[in-house]
Design an enzyme around this catalytic site. Structure first.
Site, mmCIF file in Angstrom:
data_model
loop_
_atom_site.group_PDB
_atom_site.id
_atom_site.type_symbol
_atom_site.label_atom_id
_atom_site.label_comp_id
_atom_site.label_asym_id
_atom_site.label_seq_id
_atom_site.Cartn_x
_atom_site.Cartn_y
_atom_site.Cartn_z
ATOM 1 N N HIS A 1 5.099 -4.975 0.473
ATOM 2 C CA HIS A 1 3.786 -5.743 1.152
ATOM 3 C C HIS A 1 4.072 -3.964 2.036
ATOM 4 O O HIS A 1 5.396 -4.053 2.457
ATOM 5 C CB HIS A 1 4.849 -6.479 1.700
ATOM 6 N N ASN B 1 11.958 -14.915 1.992
ATOM 7 C CA ASN B 1 11.686 -14.192 3.359
ATOM 8 C C ASN B 1 12.836 -16.289 3.301
ATOM 9 O O ASN B 1 11.494 -15.942 4.794
ATOM 10 C CB ASN B 1 10.626 -13.804 4.317
ATOM 11 N N HIS C 1 5.389 -18.913 -0.375
ATOM 12 C CA HIS C 1 6.084 -18.483 0.201
ATOM 13 C C HIS C 1 6.561 -20.239 -0.108
ATOM 14 O O HIS C 1 5.529 -21.516 0.662
ATOM 15 C CB HIS C 1 6.031 -18.483 1.552
ATOM 16 N N ASP D 1 -0.350 -15.691 -1.944
ATOM 17 C CA ASP D 1 0.277 -15.667 -0.832
ATOM 18 C C ASP D 1 0.736 -16.653 0.202
ATOM 19 O O ASP D 1 -0.209 -16.476 1.451
ATOM 20 C CB ASP D 1 0.093 -15.047 0.364
ATOM 21 N N HIS E 1 -0.501 -7.876 -2.590
ATOM 22 C CA HIS E 1 -2.237 -8.519 -1.659
ATOM 23 C C HIS E 1 -2.837 -6.820 -1.161
ATOM 24 O O HIS E 1 -2.947 -7.137 0.247
ATOM 25 C CB HIS E 1 -1.425 -9.380 0.071
ATOM 26 N N ASN F 1 -1.642 -11.795 7.575
ATOM 27 C CA ASN F 1 -0.990 -10.734 7.220
ATOM 28 C C ASN F 1 -1.145 -10.141 5.733
ATOM 29 O O ASN F 1 -0.171 -10.540 5.214
ATOM 30 C CB ASN F 1 0.553 -9.812 7.484
#
Lengths: 315, 439, 175
Positions: free
Chosen positions: B174, B87, B55, B300, B227, B273
């Site tokens: 996800h 995102n 990210h 992640d 993940h 998460n």
């Protein structure tokens, strides 16, 4: 005692010491002058991020009876309700010289975060955090049970062999958790009774017996039966079909309460939904200790504040 | 154009070599003229690491991370390419946004930045985003993901798998059944019950993976599972692979090392998460990585500003930064425990993620003519990992204060160095090298 | 430092008997007398004095206990103290002559706390103080009305009162 965050941290002896002090505090309530000078000059902040008039007032009375200055900080609804606000608020209170912070928060673990953060040096009392714990409720429940069983001879006693059945929304109940750890530390046997949807999916390693059947639990003749409040929103989230079915299966109604041994104690942390988890008859029966619980709340919280604030800083 | 000579390096297979670099690629013999000489004795030369799951937060959340700061965090971690999750704000769901991210990456030059496109418009889970436009844009997006959110609607997921197939891409899912995880805070079990934190049950992950592999089989598409965190997920992936379904799976470094017990402190650095799971999950994930059931490790990397973590657990953001620590964590979790060797590390952190993401240049590392992307790593080093080891904008690392093995000494991207002697090169120099490389 | 015995069991008994007579004398009889011992050993001494009074004048010597923990001014300087019980005899203390009984009178701070505690419990006609040992070093303008033994001490010395009700031996030592 530096903080009171969880009853899991309390040993049997520490718990008895608190309950014994609460006995002394209860005596003060019977006097004409219901006030002690013990915490003169100390500042206790009630930091309530969640509404709870009873708990807040109970702590307020407790602190005032010990002559502490009390500041009540209701953060609910104001801009202070999320995120960094806990930190900002804590630092503000530290700057004001708070000696103890009584915190009620909707997030589990918020009192622990406050205690560990270094944002504030005060002693922290958990007055209910999310679905985690409510240690002073458990202490006042233990006090109430002990007082009912042993009366004036309560001092120094534990709850060895006492059976306590806790009924209702165990999954979301901080009262159930705090009571489980405290009552078992004091030697009691605890049972949880609820529909499977309202029990934790795993209680591996917990000192508790689970059951789905209230009638069986009632017929086992527990020394104490503690009914938990059912929140309306649980119905919307499909934990059970409707109030009528819940009440029929897991409510303490007149018929069930009549089947309990005469000496059984009926408890409820309040506020009660009469007619849902407990009938009016059960709530008002001689077995009911609901009003004693409220009265004992003040003495117990006085004891906690005394142990937190009177001694030289330890640990 | 910089030339380079790396002496005495040890390749992942254990053989010792000198490496020569000219015009951004490996060459068989020492280049003529003045050359940067790097002494790599005692160091392992790994192919440039590729993170399929980063990210970078830009555009929109530049206070957490930017393409530049995330690139720096990646380079110091030994990475030479990262796939940037969709995102952002605006979401990477149009050609314009993905091209912007792509060009920011090119300009800064620390790593190759490959934008991931959103599966659904605005990550709203309602209709497909402009997948074709992103695929045919200058960014040539091949990986599509709503990561952070699950494409939970079965029909939409089916359509996404089919449509992405049209452009040779892959959906990276996800896997999180949203209704089973309303308000979820940590792994569901006895500990979540004790702590009063709403549980995130393993079945919420496993049921979506099971559904998705069957959908992938039905429509003959390729699926990548982000993940994975539970032993049950490993079982499902193993079953799907045995059945011949085109599925790949990733695991994060933190799910290979950390367990749910850390939540007991209510220290929100450990809130992530999917959540940290049980010991038995961690052990199963390690085994599955070793036996190839899990294909890759991806970080992640999820930077968050201080205020998103300096609060009660339930109010804190999910996520951990991971680029800077990934290689060290993989070393301690699966290399030092004897489960995999350095060749496997090269596979799970470089060639395989590049293959899944259709990133060229990583199939045959160190061979003449292939791009000079590599990192020199000292596996004998040991350090107490601290804020000073981070290079991104955020400090939400779960490893602060923990002793980790290994250290990246040098990273080379497209033939020019981004890290020398364990420290990043200045961003102006790197940008200049990148521009020179583009020509 | 070794402990030196300054009072033996017989000395203690004699002292308490003398105090009892002095109480009766100063009070002109036993009417409206309330003995309040300060925990822990003051309570034992109060009970003994009450028994002696009762043997002289049957019905005399109402006895109780008065815990002063909550009224102390040194709470913040020491580890948390567990408070002891306060038991006020049924007739209360209003209009009575209260005799506070403690084992050792030292700085006077305990008695100051006791006077505060008393005033929260009622309004006695008079308050007197009996102590088995007065060791001096007063920090407040307080004196005992009835003293078993005056013991000049240095500030660093410790006075130990041991009573058979809760101790293996009965004696007063100085160390």
């Amino acid at each position: 005692m530096r903080h009171l965050l969880s009853t899991k941290d309390l040993t049997r002896d520490a718990a008895i010491a608190l309950l014994d002090t609460a006995e002394d505090m209860a005596d003060v309530a019977d006097r004409e002058v219901k006030k002690l000078p013990t915490l003169r000059g100390k500042t206790v902040v009630n930091l309530f991020f969640e509404d709870s008039t009873r708990t807040r007032v109970s702590f307020e009375v407790a602190a005032k009876r010990l002559s502490a200055d009390v500041i009540t900080f209701s953060a609910k609804g104001s801009s202070v309700s999320k995120g960094e606000s806990l930190k900002d608020t804590a630092q503000t209170l530290a700057a004001m010289g708070a000696d103890a912070v009584v915190i009620r928060h909707s997030a589990s673990g918020a009192p622990r975060v406050l205690a560990d953060s270094g944002w504030i040096d005060a002693g922290i009392v958990n007055a209910g955090d999310g679905t985690h714990e409510h240690p002073t409720q458990a202490l006042l429940d233990a006090f109430t049970i002990r007082k009912r069983l042993h009366g004036a001879a309560s001092r120094g006693r534990d709850l060895d062999g006492v059976t306590v059945t806790i009924v209702g929304d165990i999954l979301h109940s901080r009262v159930a958790r705090s009571n489980l750890w405290l009552l078992t530390a004091l030697g009691a046997h605890v049972n949880f009774v609820a529909p499977a949807t309202l029990l934790p999916v795993s209680t591996e390693g917990w000192p508790v017996e689970l059951s789905y059947d209230l009638d069986e639990a009632v017929d086992a003749g527990p020394d104490v039966i503690m009914m938990l409040r059912i929140q309306g929103e649980r119905m919307n989230a499909a934990f059970f079909p409707n109030a009528r079915e819940y009440s029929r299966q897991w409510g303490l109604d007149d018929e069930r309460v009549a089947r309990l041994p005469a000496a059984s104690i009926v408890m409820h942390p309040g506020p009660m939904n009469r007619g849902l988890e407990i009938s009016a008859g059960a709530a008002d029966s001689p077995r009911s200790a609901v009003l004693e619980q409220v009265a004992n709340g003040v003495s117990t919280r006085m004891a906690v504040l005394y142990h937190l604030l009177s001694g030289a800083v330890e640990l | 154009m910089s030339t380079m000579r790396v002496t005495g390096a040890t390749l992942p297979d254990g053989s010792g070599v000198d490496l020569f670099v000219e015009n951004g690629v490996f060459v068989p013999t020492a280049p003529k003229g003045s050359t940067r000489i790097i002494d790599a004795s005692g160091l392992i030369a790994l192919p440039g690491l590729v993170d399929l799951h980063t990210h970078l937060r830009e555009p929109g959340f530049e206070h957490s991370e930017t393409v530049l700061s995330g690139g720096r965090a990646a380079a110091i971690g030994g990475f030479t390419a990262v796939f940037a999750m969709a995102n952002t704000m605006p979401v990477q769901d149009t050609a314009g946004v993905v091209e912007q991210v792509q060009s920011l990456g090119e300009r800064h030059g620390y790593v190759t930045v490959r934008p991931i496109g959103a599966v659904t418009a605005g990550l709203a889970g309602e209709q497909l985003s402009e997948i074709g436009a992103m695929a045919t844009s200058r960014a040539q997006v091949r990986v599509f993901s709503d990561d952070g959110l699950c494409v939970s609607d079965a029909l939409l997921m089916r359509r996404a798998l089919e449509y992405v197939k049209t452009f040779g891409g892959v959906v990276a899912q996800h896997s999180q059944e949203p209704r089973l995880t309303i308000g979820a805070q940590m792994n569901e079990g006895a500990l979540s019950s004790e702590l009063g934190l709403t549980g995130w049950p393993a079945v919420a992950e496993e049921s979506i993976i099971a559904r998705d592999v069957l959908l992938a089989e039905h429509v003959g598409a390729r699926l990548h599972v982000c993940h994975i965190s539970t032993a049950g997920s490993v079982d499902v992936i193993r079953w799907a692979k045995a059945r011949g379904i085109k599925v790949t799976a990733e695991v994060t470094p933190h799910h290979l090392l950390l367990t749910e017990d850390l939540a007991a402190s209510y220290d929100s650095r450990f809130k992530v998460n999917p959540p940290l799971r049980r010991d038995e999950d961690v052990l199963m994930l390690r085994e599955a990585l070793a036996d190839g059931t899990i294909d890759i490790v991806a970080t992640d990397h999820a930077p968050h500003p201080v205020e998103a973590k300096d609060c009660a657990w339930g109010e804190a953001a999910n996520g951990m930064v991971g680029l800077e620590s990934a290689l060290s964590v993989v070393q301690t979790a699966v290399v030092d425990t004897g489960l995999i060797g350095w060749s496997d590390v090269a596979r799970v952190l470089s060639s395989k993620p590049a293959e899944i993401g259709l990133l060229d240049g990583y199939a045959t590392p160190f061979t003449p003519g292939s791009p000079a992307n590599f990192t020199l790593y000292d596996p004998t080093a040991s350090r107490e990992f601290g804020v000073g080891d981070l290079r991104g904008k955020s400090a939400n690392s779960p490893y602060l204060g923990r002793t980790l093995p290994g250290r990246v000494i040098t990273t080379v991207h497209n033939g020019y160095p981004t890290v020398i002697d364990g420290e990043l090169l200045d961003s102006a120099i790197v940008a200049e090298s990148a521009e020179a490389h583009r020509g | 430092m070794t402990a030196r015995q300054v009072l033996q069991q017989a000395d203690i008994a004699r002292a308490l008997t003398r105090i009892s007579h002095e109480i009766l004398e100063s009070n002109r009889g036993s009417s409206d007398l309330v003995l309040l011992g300060i925990p822990t050993r003051g309570v034992i001494l109060a009970k003994r004095i009450a028994a002696i009074l009762d043997s002289i004048e049957p019905g005399a010597g109402t006895v109780g206990s008065l815990d002063v923990t909550m009224y102390r001014d040194d709470l913040a300087k020491n580890p948390t103290r567990a408070p002891g019980p306060t038991e006020i005899p049924a007739g209360g203390i209003d209009g009575k002559t209260v005799i506070l009984v403690d084992d050792v009178l030292y700085s006077g701070r305990t008695i100051r706390a006791a006077l505060d505690a008393l005033s929260d419990l009622g309004r006695p006609r008079a308050v007197r103080l009996a102590a088995l040992v007065d060791r001096g070093h007063r920090e407040l303008p307080i004196r005992a009305d009835f003293v078993g033994k005056n013991l000049p001490t240095a500030a660093g010395e410790r006075i130990n009162v041991r009573l058979l009700e809760i101790d293996p031996v009965e004696e007063v030592t100085i160390e």
